[in-house]
Design a protein around this motif. Structure first.
Motif, PDB file in Angstrom:
ATOM      1  N   THR A 274      11.140 -24.650 -30.570  1.00  0.00           N
ATOM      2  CA  THR A 274      12.319 -25.448 -30.933  1.00  0.00           C
ATOM      3  C   THR A 274      12.722 -26.408 -29.815  1.00  0.00           C
ATOM      4  N   SER A 275      12.573 -25.965 -28.565  1.00  0.00           N
ATOM      5  CA  SER A 275      12.941 -26.851 -27.451  1.00  0.00           C
ATOM      6  C   SER A 275      12.011 -28.062 -27.375  1.00  0.00           C
ATOM      7  N   MET A 276      10.727 -27.874 -27.646  1.00  0.00           N
ATOM      8  CA  MET A 276       9.798 -29.009 -27.667  1.00  0.00           C
ATOM      9  C   MET A 276      10.160 -29.973 -28.792  1.00  0.00           C
ATOM     10  N   PHE A 277      10.544 -29.407 -29.942  1.00  0.00           N
ATOM     11  CA  PHE A 277      10.922 -30.250 -31.081  1.00  0.00           C
ATOM     12  C   PHE A 277      12.181 -31.068 -30.764  1.00  0.00           C
ATOM     13  N   THR A 278      13.227 -30.395 -30.238  1.00  0.00           N
ATOM     14  CA  THR A 278      14.482 -31.100 -29.985  1.00  0.00           C
ATOM     15  C   THR A 278      14.376 -32.042 -28.790  1.00  0.00           C
ATOM     16  N   ALA A 279      13.618 -31.647 -27.753  1.00  0.00           N
ATOM     17  CA  ALA A 279      13.525 -32.473 -26.542  1.00  0.00           C
ATOM     18  C   ALA A 279      12.681 -33.710 -26.768  1.00  0.00           C
ATOM     19  N   ILE A 280      11.603 -33.573 -27.504  1.00  0.00           N
ATOM     20  CA  ILE A 280      10.687 -34.709 -27.686  1.00  0.00           C
ATOM     21  C   ILE A 280      11.081 -35.553 -28.897  1.00  0.00           C
ATOM     22  N   ILE A 281      11.178 -34.912 -30.066  1.00  0.00           N
ATOM     23  CA  ILE A 281      11.474 -35.670 -31.296  1.00  0.00           C
ATOM     24  C   ILE A 281      12.965 -35.949 -31.416  1.00  0.00           C
ATOM     25  N   GLY A 282      13.795 -34.933 -31.156  1.00  0.00           N
ATOM     26  CA  GLY A 282      15.239 -35.095 -31.347  1.00  0.00           C
ATOM     27  C   GLY A 282      15.852 -36.142 -30.443  1.00  0.00           C
ATOM     28  N   THR A 283      15.656 -35.987 -29.130  1.00  0.00           N
ATOM     29  CA  THR A 283      16.282 -36.951 -28.202  1.00  0.00           C
ATOM     30  C   THR A 283      15.686 -38.347 -28.362  1.00  0.00           C
ATOM     31  N   HIS A 284      14.375 -38.435 -28.656  1.00  0.00           N
ATOM     32  CA  HIS A 284      13.745 -39.747 -28.854  1.00  0.00           C
ATOM     33  C   HIS A 284      14.357 -40.465 -30.041  1.00  0.00           C
ATOM     34  N   ALA A 285      14.644 -39.700 -31.115  1.00  0.00           N
ATOM     35  CA  ALA A 285      15.259 -40.301 -32.302  1.00  0.00           C
ATOM     36  C   ALA A 285      16.654 -40.829 -31.983  1.00  0.00           C
TER      37      ALA A 285
ATOM     38  N   LEU B  66      12.118 -34.028 -17.183  1.00  0.00           N
ATOM     39  CA  LEU B  66      10.851 -34.745 -17.018  1.00  0.00           C
ATOM     40  C   LEU B  66      10.909 -36.131 -17.655  1.00  0.00           C
ATOM     41  N   ILE B  67      11.446 -36.192 -18.891  1.00  0.00           N
ATOM     42  CA  ILE B  67      11.524 -37.479 -19.608  1.00  0.00           C
ATOM     43  C   ILE B  67      12.426 -38.453 -18.858  1.00  0.00           C
ATOM     44  N   ASN B  68      13.602 -37.962 -18.471  1.00  0.00           N
ATOM     45  CA  ASN B  68      14.560 -38.854 -17.801  1.00  0.00           C
ATOM     46  C   ASN B  68      14.046 -39.332 -16.443  1.00  0.00           C
ATOM     47  N   GLU B  69      13.368 -38.459 -15.701  1.00  0.00           N
ATOM     48  CA  GLU B  69      12.824 -38.867 -14.410  1.00  0.00           C
ATOM     49  C   GLU B  69      11.710 -39.905 -14.583  1.00  0.00           C
ATOM     50  N   ARG B  70      10.875 -39.737 -15.622  1.00  0.00           N
ATOM     51  CA  ARG B  70       9.834 -40.753 -15.870  1.00  0.00           C
ATOM     52  C   ARG B  70      10.438 -42.096 -16.228  1.00  0.00           C
ATOM     53  N   ILE B  71      11.536 -42.075 -17.014  1.00  0.00           N
ATOM     54  CA  ILE B  71      12.217 -43.339 -17.347  1.00  0.00           C
ATOM     55  C   ILE B  71      12.767 -44.001 -16.085  1.00  0.00           C
ATOM     56  N   LYS B  72      13.359 -43.201 -15.199  1.00  0.00           N
ATOM     57  CA  LYS B  72      13.908 -43.755 -13.954  1.00  0.00           C
ATOM     58  C   LYS B  72      12.802 -44.314 -13.064  1.00  0.00           C
TER      59      LYS B  72
ATOM     60  N   ALA C 165       5.679 -38.310 -20.154  1.00  0.00           N
ATOM     61  CA  ALA C 165       6.126 -36.926 -19.941  1.00  0.00           C
ATOM     62  C   ALA C 165       5.568 -35.955 -20.973  1.00  0.00           C
ATOM     63  N   LEU C 166       5.022 -36.498 -22.073  1.00  0.00           N
ATOM     64  CA  LEU C 166       4.584 -35.640 -23.167  1.00  0.00           C
ATOM     65  C   LEU C 166       3.530 -34.612 -22.736  1.00  0.00           C
ATOM     66  N   SER C 167       2.506 -35.083 -22.017  1.00  0.00           N
ATOM     67  CA  SER C 167       1.420 -34.165 -21.631  1.00  0.00           C
ATOM     68  C   SER C 167       1.920 -33.065 -20.704  1.00  0.00           C
ATOM     69  N   SER C 168       2.800 -33.418 -19.766  1.00  0.00           N
ATOM     70  CA  SER C 168       3.349 -32.415 -18.843  1.00  0.00           C
ATOM     71  C   SER C 168       4.194 -31.383 -19.591  1.00  0.00           C
ATOM     72  N   ILE C 169       4.997 -31.857 -20.553  1.00  0.00           N
ATOM     73  CA  ILE C 169       5.848 -30.944 -21.339  1.00  0.00           C
ATOM     74  C   ILE C 169       4.996 -29.981 -22.152  1.00  0.00           C
ATOM     75  N   VAL C 170       3.967 -30.520 -22.814  1.00  0.00           N
ATOM     76  CA  VAL C 170       3.095 -29.691 -23.655  1.00  0.00           C
ATOM     77  C   VAL C 170       2.370 -28.652 -22.807  1.00  0.00           C
ATOM     78  N   ASP C 171       1.829 -29.085 -21.660  1.00  0.00           N
ATOM     79  CA  ASP C 171       1.096 -28.154 -20.786  1.00  0.00           C
ATOM     80  C   ASP C 171       1.991 -27.022 -20.298  1.00  0.00           C
ATOM     81  N   ALA C 172       3.191 -27.377 -19.832  1.00  0.00           N
ATOM     82  CA  ALA C 172       4.107 -26.372 -19.284  1.00  0.00           C
ATOM     83  C   ALA C 172       4.537 -25.369 -20.360  1.00  0.00           C
ATOM     84  N   ASN C 173       4.878 -25.884 -21.543  1.00  0.00           N
ATOM     85  CA  ASN C 173       5.343 -24.994 -22.615  1.00  0.00           C
ATOM     86  C   ASN C 173       4.203 -24.186 -23.220  1.00  0.00           C
ATOM     87  N   LEU C 174       3.002 -24.755 -23.231  1.00  0.00           N
ATOM     88  CA  LEU C 174       1.852 -24.023 -23.792  1.00  0.00           C
ATOM     89  C   LEU C 174       1.514 -22.801 -22.937  1.00  0.00           C
TER      90      LEU C 174
END
Length: 618
Positions: free
Chosen positions: A591-602, A526-532, A552-561
């Motif tokens: 953990t996937s939300m943490f690594t995908a959003i915070i980890g890759t962004h860092a 989702l993140i990479n497609e939004r960047i493209k 992509a944040l809202s879509s990720i949160v909704d899907a995982n929630l």
């Protein structure tokens, strides 16, 4: 510039590194594996100390069996070995060399280094399907529960009628929940009904014929008794298993009257049955001194009394009324009296203390017998294929009530200190409310558990491989960043499951991890497609990165929630296997939300901040 260094970004890096380091440390014990071991406990009267350790060392030395270590921890001796063959040889040698008052069982123990243990880092608790062990399906004898309840009701009804001077001819059980009392006439029958009904609200008391009445137990009361018996049996079995030091045993209810017991790591089914199957308890009854046992063949035994044998072989008449049972015993210890004779010290709960106090206060000078009651397997089967248990009773002590007793008193008349110690252990473990039948028993060997682990590992490996190939082909450098996040995600899942108490990994749990790893890629997609998309619309690279993560944040949160809610529902309504799947899935989502959003962004910030970039590798 949007992706520039700031105080909060530095905090984010520190937090990210700290979480990954801690997760790695607590995931590390899972890579050391288990050692085959022999576990020795003194649950049958044997004392466990350094002398016992020395004795085991001598036994192994004489048999030329080398051990990795022999340690005494929490009154349990653990002897570790390098392979299963040595474990089997050591088990046979130790079992033969030690006395019968020890329980020797094969086990699997983690080989975690001491420095990790000092940090309270332990491997994930593995379920029976992964570690191997013993599985029992036990059925509680509800007929015995009902029989005991009927005996209490009959005793209570007789006592009430005698206190009111209402004469009755005979009282008997006509079915599993019906008691019938034959009265002298209608007048006494009506008096009995009017007097007994308000005092026994759990019974429906009605007239049956001209001079008899029926007392039927209410369904609600029966269900409460059954539920209470099941819960108390489960608690007692759980206490017995926990005292043996078995890691993460499972004791839980299944259906109306069945209990599932799983002992991971234990491979000796005979000793496991000995651990959980003891049904010993005590009964305290008043001795009927009016009956002289000169000629036991011609003697008349009244309805309120029965004959019991002593451990010396003599026969004694005792009243059927049970003053107190072992259900009220909270603690018991073995010791010696002032004459160096063995005795057992009994502690009662408040209810039991009041019962024995009130009774002994009114019966000073009389004799009270202590009956040791145990259900033993006869070796026969009933029509359902269940083992037939025989109730064995023996008077171990007759004491003269010299004063009023309270919550603490002693039992004497025991032959040896070993018997006193064994009796105290059985009573301390708790008396089962009702006998149990073993419906199903099976051993899951460690080799089968190892095969399941290997298959689960291969499933994780191939899912990761396909994810890596897919994400590298589609997103190149950003795909490599996502792969790093995926590995960090796996480490965090293992680390968190190792830390959380009570979490056990099973095959369905491994399925949850595999599913989480494959789904975790969705957030990065989702993140990479939004960047493209932002790049195709003509935005700058820095703005595209910023908007890609933000959009992509809202879509990720909704899907995982929504997935997290499903996992929560599965945990609440599911069985143990489904719960294992739900737990690993829920942990993986977080953990996937943490690594995908915070980890890759860092990582992206670290690579692209303060740089002029003409093209992204995405």
């Amino acid at each position: 510039m949007l992706n520039h260094s700031s105080f909060w970004k530095n905090i984010k890096y520190i937090m990210l590194i700290t979480v990954i380091v801690i997760g790695s440390v607590y995931a590390l014990p899972n890579f050391y594996g288990d050692n085959p071991a022999v576990q020795i406990t003194g649950v049958r009267g044997g004392s466990i100390n350094e002398k016992t350790v020395k004795k085991i060392q001598d036994i192994l030395h004489q048999c030329n069996i080398s051990s990795k270590s022999i340690l005494l921890e929490n009154n349990i001796i653990i002897a570790r070995f390098s392979n299963i063959d040595l474990q089997l040889n050591a088990y046979e040698a130790i079992l033969k060399g030690l006395a019968n008052n020890y329980i020797v069982a094969m086990n699997l123990v983690p080989s975690t280094p001491k420095w990790l243990k000092a940090l309270y880092a332990n491997p994930i608790k593995l379920g029976l399907d992964l570690r191997g062990g013993v599985h029992f399906l036990m059925e509680v004898d509800m007929d015995a529960v009902l029989h005991k309840l009927q005996e209490k009701k009959i005793d209570s009804l007789c006592s009430d009628l005698r206190n009111k001077n209402i004469i009755y001819k005979k009282i008997k059980k006509t079915s599993s929940s019906v008691i019938e009392i034959d009265m002298c006439d209608r007048k006494h029958r009506d008096m009995a009904i009017n007097y007994l009904q308000p005092r026994h609200i759990d019974l429906v008391i009605t007239s049956n014929s001209n001079s008899s009445l029926r007392a039927v137990m209410r369904d609600k009361h029966l269900n409460e008794i059954y539920e209470s018996a099941m819960q108390q049996n489960i608690n007692i079995l759980r206490n017995r298993v926990n005292k043996l030091g078995i890691a993460e045993p499972l004791v839980q209810r299944q259906g109306f009257n069945q209990i599932v017991i799983e002992l991971p790591g234990i491979q000796d089914i005979a000793h496991a049955k000995e651990i959980i199957g003891a049904t010993a308890t005590l009964e305290f009854r008043l001795v009927n001194t009016d009956i002289l046992l000169k000629d036991t063949n011609n003697i008349h035994i009244p309805n309120d009394s029965e004959m019991k044998h002593m451990n010396t072989g003599e026969t004694v008449a005792v009243y059927k009324h049970i003053i107190l049972t072992g259900d009220h015993i909270t603690d018991s210890t073995a010791s010696r009296d002032e004459y160096n004779r063995p005795q057992v010290n009994i502690s009662l709960d408040n209810a039991g203390g009041k019962i024995i106090s009130d009774f002994t206060k009114d019966n000073i000078g009389k004799l009270m017998a202590t009956l040791f009651v145990e259900y033993k397997n006869t070796g026969k089967k009933d029509e359902k294929g269940h083992s037939i248990l025989e109730k064995q009773e023996e008077i171990i002590n007759i004491a003269n009530i010299q004063s009023r007793l309270n919550n603490y008193f002693c039992i004497t008349g025991i032959k040896t200190h070993k018997e006193a110690h064994q009796l105290s252990l059985l009573l301390r473990a708790g008396a089962l409310i009702a006998p149990i039948h073993i419906v199903e028993e099976r051993i899951i060997g460690p080799s089968m558990g190892q095969q399941n682990i290997q298959q689960g590992f291969q499933a994780c490996l191939w899912s990761l491989v396909f994810c890596i190939i897919f994400i590298l082909l589609f997103y190149k450098k950003f795909g490599l960043i996502a792969i790093n996040a995926l590995f960090c995600n796996l480490i965090l899942i293992i680390g968190i499951m190792s830390i959380l108490p009570g979490v056990t990994l099973t095959m369905p749990g491994i399925a949850g991890i595999v599913l989480t790893l494959t789904v975790a890629v969705d957030a990065n997609v989702l993140i990479n497609e939004r960047i493209k998309e932002e790049l195709r619309s003509g935005c700058s690279i820095q703005w595209a990165i910023h908007q890609g993560y933000k959009g992509a944040l809202s879509s990720i949160v909704d899907a995982n929630l929504t997935t997290l809610i499903k996992a929560l529902i599965l945990y609440i309504v599911g069985t143990s296997s489904v719960r294992g799947f739900a737990i690993t899935t829920a942990i993986g989502i977080v953990t996937s939300m943490f690594t995908a959003i915070i980890g890759t962004h860092a990582i992206v910030d670290l690579l692209y901040r303060k740089k002029r970039i003409n093209k992204l590798s995405i």
